[in-house]
Scaffold this motif. Structure first.
Motif, PDB file in Angstrom:
ATOM      1  N   ASP A 312       0.817  -1.215   0.000  1.00 32.48           N
ATOM      2  CA  ASP A 312       0.000   0.000   0.000  1.00 32.48           C
ATOM      3  C   ASP A 312       0.851   1.266   0.000  1.00 32.48           C
ATOM      4  O   ASP A 312       0.319   2.372   0.154  1.00 32.48           O
ATOM      5  N   GLY A 313       2.161   1.122  -0.150  1.00 34.69           N
ATOM      6  CA  GLY A 313       3.045   2.286  -0.185  1.00 34.69           C
ATOM      7  C   GLY A 313       3.601   2.691   1.150  1.00 34.69           C
ATOM      8  O   GLY A 313       4.272   3.720   1.269  1.00 34.69           O
ATOM      9  N   MET A 314       3.343   1.894   2.196  1.00 34.71           N
ATOM     10  CA  MET A 314       3.830   2.246   3.530  1.00 34.71           C
ATOM     11  C   MET A 314       5.224   1.676   3.766  1.00 34.71           C
ATOM     12  O   MET A 314       5.635   0.707   3.127  1.00 34.71           O
ATOM     13  N   GLN A 315       5.925   2.288   4.705  1.00 35.24           N
ATOM     14  CA  GLN A 315       7.222   1.774   5.133  1.00 35.24           C
ATOM     15  C   GLN A 315       7.536   2.333   6.502  1.00 35.24           C
ATOM     16  O   GLN A 315       7.133   3.452   6.840  1.00 35.24           O
ATOM     17  N   ASP A 316       8.254   1.537   7.315  1.00 35.17           N
ATOM     18  CA  ASP A 316       8.704   2.062   8.594  1.00 35.17           C
ATOM     19  C   ASP A 316      10.152   2.547   8.453  1.00 35.17           C
ATOM     20  O   ASP A 316      10.764   2.438   7.386  1.00 35.17           O
ATOM     21  N   PHE A 317      10.695   3.098   9.526  1.00 35.68           N
ATOM     22  CA  PHE A 317      12.045   3.662   9.453  1.00 35.68           C
ATOM     23  C   PHE A 317      13.090   2.604   9.127  1.00 35.68           C
ATOM     24  O   PHE A 317      14.026   2.853   8.363  1.00 35.68           O
ATOM     25  N   ASP A 318      12.932   1.431   9.690  1.00 36.59           N
ATOM     26  CA  ASP A 318      13.935   0.392   9.443  1.00 36.59           C
ATOM     27  C   ASP A 318      13.935  -0.030   7.973  1.00 36.59           C
ATOM     28  O   ASP A 318      14.988  -0.293   7.390  1.00 36.59           O
ATOM     29  N   GLN A 319      12.748  -0.090   7.366  1.00 38.54           N
ATOM     30  CA  GLN A 319      12.672  -0.411   5.939  1.00 38.54           C
ATOM     31  C   GLN A 319      13.282   0.705   5.091  1.00 38.54           C
ATOM     32  O   GLN A 319      13.975   0.448   4.096  1.00 38.54           O
ATOM     33  N   ALA A 320      13.022   1.953   5.479  1.00 40.11           N
ATOM     34  CA  ALA A 320      13.591   3.088   4.749  1.00 40.11           C
ATOM     35  C   ALA A 320      15.114   3.088   4.857  1.00 40.11           C
ATOM     36  O   ALA A 320      15.830   3.307   3.862  1.00 40.11           O
ATOM     37  N   LEU A 321      15.611   2.832   6.065  1.00 39.13           N
ATOM     38  CA  LEU A 321      17.059   2.828   6.271  1.00 39.13           C
ATOM     39  C   LEU A 321      17.720   1.639   5.585  1.00 39.13           C
ATOM     40  O   LEU A 321      18.844   1.750   5.087  1.00 39.13           O
ATOM     41  N   TYR A 322      17.025   0.509   5.539  1.00 43.32           N
ATOM     42  CA  TYR A 322      17.558  -0.646   4.808  1.00 43.32           C
ATOM     43  C   TYR A 322      17.802  -0.271   3.348  1.00 43.32           C
ATOM     44  O   TYR A 322      18.851  -0.607   2.779  1.00 43.32           O
ATOM     45  N   ARG A 336      22.134   1.892  11.704  1.00 50.69           N
ATOM     46  CA  ARG A 336      21.799   1.335  13.019  1.00 50.69           C
ATOM     47  C   ARG A 336      21.517   2.443  14.026  1.00 50.69           C
ATOM     48  O   ARG A 336      20.634   2.317  14.879  1.00 50.69           O
ATOM     49  N   LYS A 337      22.268   3.533  13.935  1.00 44.42           N
ATOM     50  CA  LYS A 337      22.115   4.635  14.889  1.00 44.42           C
ATOM     51  C   LYS A 337      20.726   5.267  14.796  1.00 44.42           C
ATOM     52  O   LYS A 337      20.130   5.669  15.797  1.00 44.42           O
ATOM     53  N   PHE A 338      20.186   5.363  13.576  1.00 44.63           N
ATOM     54  CA  PHE A 338      18.909   6.042  13.381  1.00 44.63           C
ATOM     55  C   PHE A 338      17.733   5.086  13.278  1.00 44.63           C
ATOM     56  O   PHE A 338      16.591   5.522  13.144  1.00 44.63           O
ATOM     57  N   ALA A 339      17.980   3.795  13.330  1.00 47.61           N
ATOM     58  CA  ALA A 339      16.902   2.813  13.227  1.00 47.61           C
ATOM     59  C   ALA A 339      16.057   2.797  14.496  1.00 47.61           C
ATOM     60  O   ALA A 339      16.556   3.038  15.598  1.00 47.61           O
ATOM     61  N   THR A 340      14.780   2.513  14.346  1.00 48.34           N
ATOM     62  CA  THR A 340      13.908   2.313  15.505  1.00 48.34           C
ATOM     63  C   THR A 340      14.254   1.007  16.202  1.00 48.34           C
ATOM     64  O   THR A 340      14.276   0.918  17.425  1.00 48.34           O
ATOM     65  N   ASN A 341      14.552  -0.010  15.392  1.00 48.29           N
ATOM     66  CA  ASN A 341      14.933  -1.324  15.920  1.00 48.29           C
ATOM     67  C   ASN A 341      16.235  -1.758  15.229  1.00 48.29           C
ATOM     68  O   ASN A 341      16.191  -2.389  14.173  1.00 48.29           O
ATOM     69  N   PRO A 342      17.392  -1.389  15.794  1.00 49.30           N
ATOM     70  CA  PRO A 342      18.670  -1.702  15.143  1.00 49.30           C
ATOM     71  C   PRO A 342      18.856  -3.191  14.859  1.00 49.30           C
ATOM     72  O   PRO A 342      19.447  -3.556  13.832  1.00 49.30           O
ATOM     73  N   GLU A 343      18.343  -4.064  15.737  1.00 51.40           N
ATOM     74  CA  GLU A 343      18.489  -5.503  15.518  1.00 51.40           C
ATOM     75  C   GLU A 343      17.710  -5.948  14.281  1.00 51.40           C
ATOM     76  O   GLU A 343      18.180  -6.775  13.493  1.00 51.40           O
ATOM     77  N   SER A 344      16.507  -5.383  14.116  1.00 50.60           N
ATOM     78  CA  SER A 344      15.703  -5.717  12.937  1.00 50.60           C
ATOM     79  C   SER A 344      16.394  -5.268  11.666  1.00 50.60           C
ATOM     80  O   SER A 344      16.414  -5.998  10.660  1.00 50.60           O
ATOM     81  N   LEU A 345      16.975  -4.067  11.683  1.00 46.78           N
ATOM     82  CA  LEU A 345      17.700  -3.575  10.515  1.00 46.78           C
ATOM     83  C   LEU A 345      18.900  -4.457  10.211  1.00 46.78           C
ATOM     84  O   LEU A 345      19.164  -4.793   9.039  1.00 46.78           O
ATOM     85  N   GLU A 346      19.605  -4.873  11.254  1.00 42.29           N
ATOM     86  CA  GLU A 346      20.770  -5.733  11.071  1.00 42.29           C
ATOM     87  C   GLU A 346      20.373  -7.049  10.399  1.00 42.29           C
ATOM     88  O   GLU A 346      21.076  -7.550   9.501  1.00 42.29           O
ATOM     89  N   MET A 347      19.249  -7.612  10.794  1.00 36.98           N
ATOM     90  CA  MET A 347      18.786  -8.860  10.191  1.00 36.98           C
ATOM     91  C   MET A 347      18.434  -8.665   8.718  1.00 36.98           C
ATOM     92  O   MET A 347      18.764  -9.498   7.873  1.00 36.98           O
ATOM     93  N   LYS A 348      17.797  -7.531   8.416  1.00 35.58           N
ATOM     94  CA  LYS A 348      17.456  -7.248   7.018  1.00 35.58           C
ATOM     95  C   LYS A 348      18.723  -7.144   6.173  1.00 35.58           C
ATOM     96  O   LYS A 348      18.781  -7.634   5.040  1.00 35.58           O
ATOM     97  N   LEU A 349      19.733  -6.487   6.722  1.00 37.37           N
ATOM     98  CA  LEU A 349      20.985  -6.314   5.979  1.00 37.37           C
ATOM     99  C   LEU A 349      21.692  -7.654   5.759  1.00 37.37           C
ATOM    100  O   LEU A 349      22.486  -7.792   4.821  1.00 37.37           O
ATOM    101  N   LYS A 350      21.387  -8.636   6.599  1.00 40.20           N
ATOM    102  CA  LYS A 350      21.961  -9.982   6.424  1.00 40.20           C
ATOM    103  C   LYS A 350      21.077 -10.871   5.547  1.00 40.20           C
ATOM    104  O   LYS A 350      21.352 -12.047   5.369  1.00 40.20           O
ATOM    105  N   GLY A 351      19.984 -10.275   5.029  1.00 35.19           N
ATOM    106  CA  GLY A 351      19.101 -11.040   4.153  1.00 35.19           C
ATOM    107  C   GLY A 351      18.039 -11.826   4.876  1.00 35.19           C
ATOM    108  O   GLY A 351      17.395 -12.701   4.286  1.00 35.19           O
TER     109      GLY A 351
END
Length: 364
Positions: A312-322, A336-351
């Motif tokens: 639907d065109g939505m995204q959260d901060f972690d998706q935007a930062l990814y 990671r510094k600006f992510a709402t959930n740094p662990e979630s962003l880290e997992m996305k970056l690892k695929g």
């Protein structure tokens, strides 16, 4: 050239967003979010008094003498336009001046998601730009209003404290009203705005119950409302609005928000690898799922709805930062510094992409 003109001219040349002045200290500039001393001698108390005399508008003098803090906008000839906050510290005047670029940027120039273009085509509803101070809310808001001005014949009324970007009529007919100059108060202007035949109303900030009520009433009667709000995430905007009201009114206001909200866009300014900055945007549209969550007072699930709402065109901060990190625009460390959930962003970056949000939403 006066001391103030020299300082402001140098600030604009240096790409500063803000200038800070007080007697007994050299000026400070904020450049790309970093506060640094400017290459000037200390400003004397006498010079600071002269600066106050120079920039303080006549209509704000009584308020400043009584309350010791006022906000206003002013233009420095040959330099540009500034939004000023003049206040006192330890009995002495202090000024924080924000540079307002004279040219209203295009949405594409702001490096924001193209999906925000759909906000320009709305005919009614409430659009909220949220985030912390200095995140670019006002600039994005101005870009959206200017796109309406370029595309459609609409009656646009703004109520601002103070006016920041100055619009020139193109296809639309625009009136900008500044609190203290064009109207006695924010609440007074909002009481009268619906009698001024608007199609679009820009409320500079939803700061109290009066502004929220006016926005809801205007949206209910078929107007398009743009406004700003201080909230850390898009999902936090709705509870932030409700917190302005006493408990006995919150259910009624919440239902009105669920029916009339169009979108919330929350921004964070993130350093880029190239040395500049770029906005990361969290976007919440009032989809059927979001509307249902607000109506049922399941506000704690709005974050999950945003994360699961990419179709639907939505995204959260972690998706935007990814996207920014994966695209080589922002470093992993800053992501990671600006992510709402740094662990979630880290997992996305690892695929690793979990589908927990959809599982959570399946229960509603």
């Amino acid at each position: 050239m006066s001391v103030l003109s020299e300082v402001l001219a140098q600030a604009v040349k240096a790409g500063a967003s803000d200038v800070h002045l007080k007697g007994g200290r050299q000026p400070f500039f904020r450049v790309e979010k970093r506060l640094t001393p400017a290459p000037f001698e200390d400003i004397s108390p006498e010079q600071m008094s002269a600066i106050v005399e120079d920039i303080l508008p006549a209509h704000q003098r009584a308020a400043y003498e009584q309350k010791h803090e006022v906000d206003f906008s002013f233009s420095e000839p040959g330099v540009g336009r500034f939004r000023a906050s003049l206040f006192c510290g330890e009995g002495e005047p202090v000024a924080a001046l924000r540079y307002v670029k004279s040219e209203i940027p295009d949405l594409d120039d702001l490096n924001l998601p193209p999906v925000l273009e759909r906000l320009v085509d709305l005919r009614s509803g409430i659009v909220i730009l949220s985030g912390t101070t200095g995140c670019g809310k006002s600039t994005t808001l101005a870009a959206l209003i200017e796109q309406i001005n370029l595309r459609y014949s609409r009656r646009i009324v703004t109520v601002e404290d103070p006016i920041e970007f100055a619009f020139t009529d193109k296809k639309s007919f625009i009136t900008q009203r500044e609190v203290g100059l064009d109207t006695e108060s924010f609440s007074s202007a909002l009481r009268h705005v619906l009698r001024q035949d608007p199609d679009v109303v820009l409320i500079g900030e939803m700061r109290d119950t009066d502004s929220v009520r006016t926005g809801i009433t205007a949206a209910e009667t078929g107007h398009l409302i743009f406004t700003t709000l201080h909230s850390g995430t898009a999902a936090a905007a709705v509870p932030r609005l409700l917190d302005m009201f006493p408990p006995e009114e919150q259910d009624q206001v919440r239902m009105a928000i669920s029916a009339n909200l169009s979108a919330v866009v929350c921004q964070r300014i993130v350093p880029t690898i190239g040395g500049g900055v770029i906005p990361a945007a969290e976007i919440m549209f009032n989809t059927p799922t979001v509307k249902k969550l607000i109506a049922k007072n399941q506000l704690n699930m709005l974050g999950a709805a945003i994360e699961a709402g990419t179709d639907d065109g939505m995204q959260d901060f972690d998706q935007a930062l990814y996207q920014l990190v994966n695209g080589g625009v922002v470093s992993k460390e800053d992501g990671r510094k600006f992510a709402t959930n740094p662990e979630s962003l880290e997992m996305k970056l690892k695929g690793i992409f979990l589908d927990e949000s959809r599982k959570i939403l399946s229960s509603i």
